[in-house]
Design a protein around this motif. Structure first.
Motif, mmCIF file in Angstrom:
data_model
loop_
_atom_site.group_PDB
_atom_site.id
_atom_site.type_symbol
_atom_site.label_atom_id
_atom_site.label_comp_id
_atom_site.label_asym_id
_atom_site.label_seq_id
_atom_site.Cartn_x
_atom_site.Cartn_y
_atom_site.Cartn_z
ATOM 1 N N ASP A 24 0.958 -1.374 -0.147
ATOM 2 C CA ASP A 24 0.046 -0.014 0.131
ATOM 3 C C ASP A 24 0.756 1.321 0.018
ATOM 4 O OD1 ASP A 24 -2.584 -1.063 -0.102
ATOM 5 O OD2 ASP A 24 -2.570 -1.393 2.062
ATOM 6 N N HIS A 65 0.103 3.974 -3.084
ATOM 7 C CA HIS A 65 -0.852 5.240 -2.576
ATOM 8 C C HIS A 65 0.076 6.381 -2.542
ATOM 9 C CE1 HIS A 65 -4.782 3.165 -1.730
ATOM 10 N NE2 HIS A 65 -4.062 2.272 -0.923
ATOM 11 N N TRP A 79 -4.913 9.737 -2.057
ATOM 12 C CA TRP A 79 -5.235 8.194 -2.531
ATOM 13 C C TRP A 79 -5.211 7.838 -3.984
ATOM 14 C CZ3 TRP A 79 -5.455 5.193 1.614
ATOM 15 C CH2 TRP A 79 -5.791 5.494 2.904
ATOM 16 N N THR A 80 -4.483 8.532 -4.564
ATOM 17 C CA THR A 80 -4.166 8.284 -5.970
ATOM 18 C C THR A 80 -3.086 7.367 -6.110
ATOM 19 O OG1 THR A 80 -2.469 10.229 -6.037
ATOM 20 C CG2 THR A 80 -4.933 10.682 -6.619
ATOM 21 N N GLU A 81 -2.956 6.636 -7.234
ATOM 22 C CA GLU A 81 -1.848 5.670 -7.715
ATOM 23 C C GLU A 81 -0.456 6.365 -7.897
ATOM 24 O OE1 GLU A 81 -0.697 2.020 -10.669
ATOM 25 O OE2 GLU A 81 -2.820 2.890 -10.617
ATOM 26 N N THR A 98 -10.625 0.440 10.509
ATOM 27 C CA THR A 98 -11.181 1.683 9.832
ATOM 28 C C THR A 98 -11.622 2.731 10.983
ATOM 29 O OG1 THR A 98 -11.666 0.552 8.070
ATOM 30 C CG2 THR A 98 -12.665 2.905 8.101
ATOM 31 N N TRP A 127 -0.376 6.442 4.355
ATOM 32 C CA TRP A 127 0.623 6.503 3.153
ATOM 33 C C TRP A 127 0.518 7.685 2.695
ATOM 34 C CZ3 TRP A 127 -3.307 2.701 3.316
ATOM 35 C CH2 TRP A 127 -2.666 1.592 3.961
ATOM 36 N N ASN A 130 -2.032 10.343 3.722
ATOM 37 C CA ASN A 130 -3.525 10.151 3.645
ATOM 38 C C ASN A 130 -4.000 9.749 4.887
ATOM 39 O OD1 ASN A 130 -3.904 10.117 0.502
ATOM 40 N ND2 ASN A 130 -2.424 8.567 0.498
ATOM 41 N N GLU A 167 -7.947 8.074 6.794
ATOM 42 C CA GLU A 167 -9.276 7.537 6.501
ATOM 43 C C GLU A 167 -10.045 8.728 6.380
ATOM 44 O OE1 GLU A 167 -9.962 4.540 5.924
ATOM 45 O OE2 GLU A 167 -8.450 3.029 6.777
ATOM 46 N N GLU A 182 -15.975 3.386 -2.983
ATOM 47 C CA GLU A 182 -14.682 2.842 -2.703
ATOM 48 C C GLU A 182 -14.257 2.860 -1.307
ATOM 49 O OE1 GLU A 182 -12.747 1.556 -5.360
ATOM 50 O OE2 GLU A 182 -14.663 1.767 -6.508
ATOM 51 N N HIS A 183 -15.219 3.068 -0.492
ATOM 52 C CA HIS A 183 -14.899 3.221 1.031
ATOM 53 C C HIS A 183 -14.442 1.963 1.194
ATOM 54 C CE1 HIS A 183 -15.535 3.018 5.578
ATOM 55 N NE2 HIS A 183 -15.593 4.240 5.262
#
Length: 190
Positions: free
Chosen positions: A44, A48, A52-54, A110, A121, A124, A126, A137-138
């Protein structure tokens, strides 16, 4: 496919841990790394980026990871799985009971992360709890929706002669017995 009490033929140097969100992949990967001495890289953290983008470097980073002599990581992300599978000695499948084990874990994790505003990461955290109802996408919704994701995929992989050995663990007790039994015994092998 190997069971929790089957001996491992040799010391695993490259290990991928599979399971749905909340199954305990990262926790088990860290335990495996401790026993085998292989470094654990949380996949992860490679995936991330901010928001939360790749990360654009994700697959390059995975390529560098799997080129290493020894490693432990989680078997996730469709684009990374082939790279991980091609180099892994073993794939450990956490096939734990979903509603009594995995679901409570993913909800607790969570909630804890959100209430403590834990940084994950690349900055980010939650998202707000109400996004469970608004964001498909939660992570809890993803976990529920993908709970059967590996039911056919991993058994099919286990039948492939070119794939790594697959160890299927079906309960937390089996996880603990496997780590303390066959994994520790294999760590003494050369």
């Amino acid at each position: 496919m190997l069971a929790f009490d089957d001996p491992l033929p040799r010391r695993p140097r490259r290990v991928a841990v599979a399971g749905v969100s909340g199954a305990g992949k990262t926790t088990l990967a860290a335990r495996i790394a401790e026993v085998t001495g292989a470094p654990h890289t949380e996949i992860d953290a490679l995936f991330h980026g901010a928001g939360w983008t790749e990360r654009p470097e994700f697959l390059d980073d995975v390529g560098r990871l799997v080129a290493g002599e020894s490693w432990v990581t989680e078997w996730q992300y469709a684009t990374a799985r082939p790279l991980l599978t091609a180099r892994a000695d073993i794939l450990v499948w956490l096939d734990l009971p979903y509603w009594s084990c995995v679901f409570p874990r993913v909800v607790r994790r969570t909630l804890r992360r959100r209430l403590r505003r834990e940084e994950l990461w690349n900055g980010n955290i939650e998202p707000a709890l109400h996004t469970f109802f608004t964001d498909p996408e939660h992570i809890v919704r993803v976990s529920i929706g993908t709970r059967h994701k590996y039911d056919e995929r991993i058994p099919r992989l286990a039948r492939d002669d070119t794939a790594p050995a697959v160890i299927r663990l079906r309960s937390q007790n089996e996880v603990d017995q496997w780590v303390d039994g066959p994994l520790r015994a294999s760590a003494r092998l050369s």
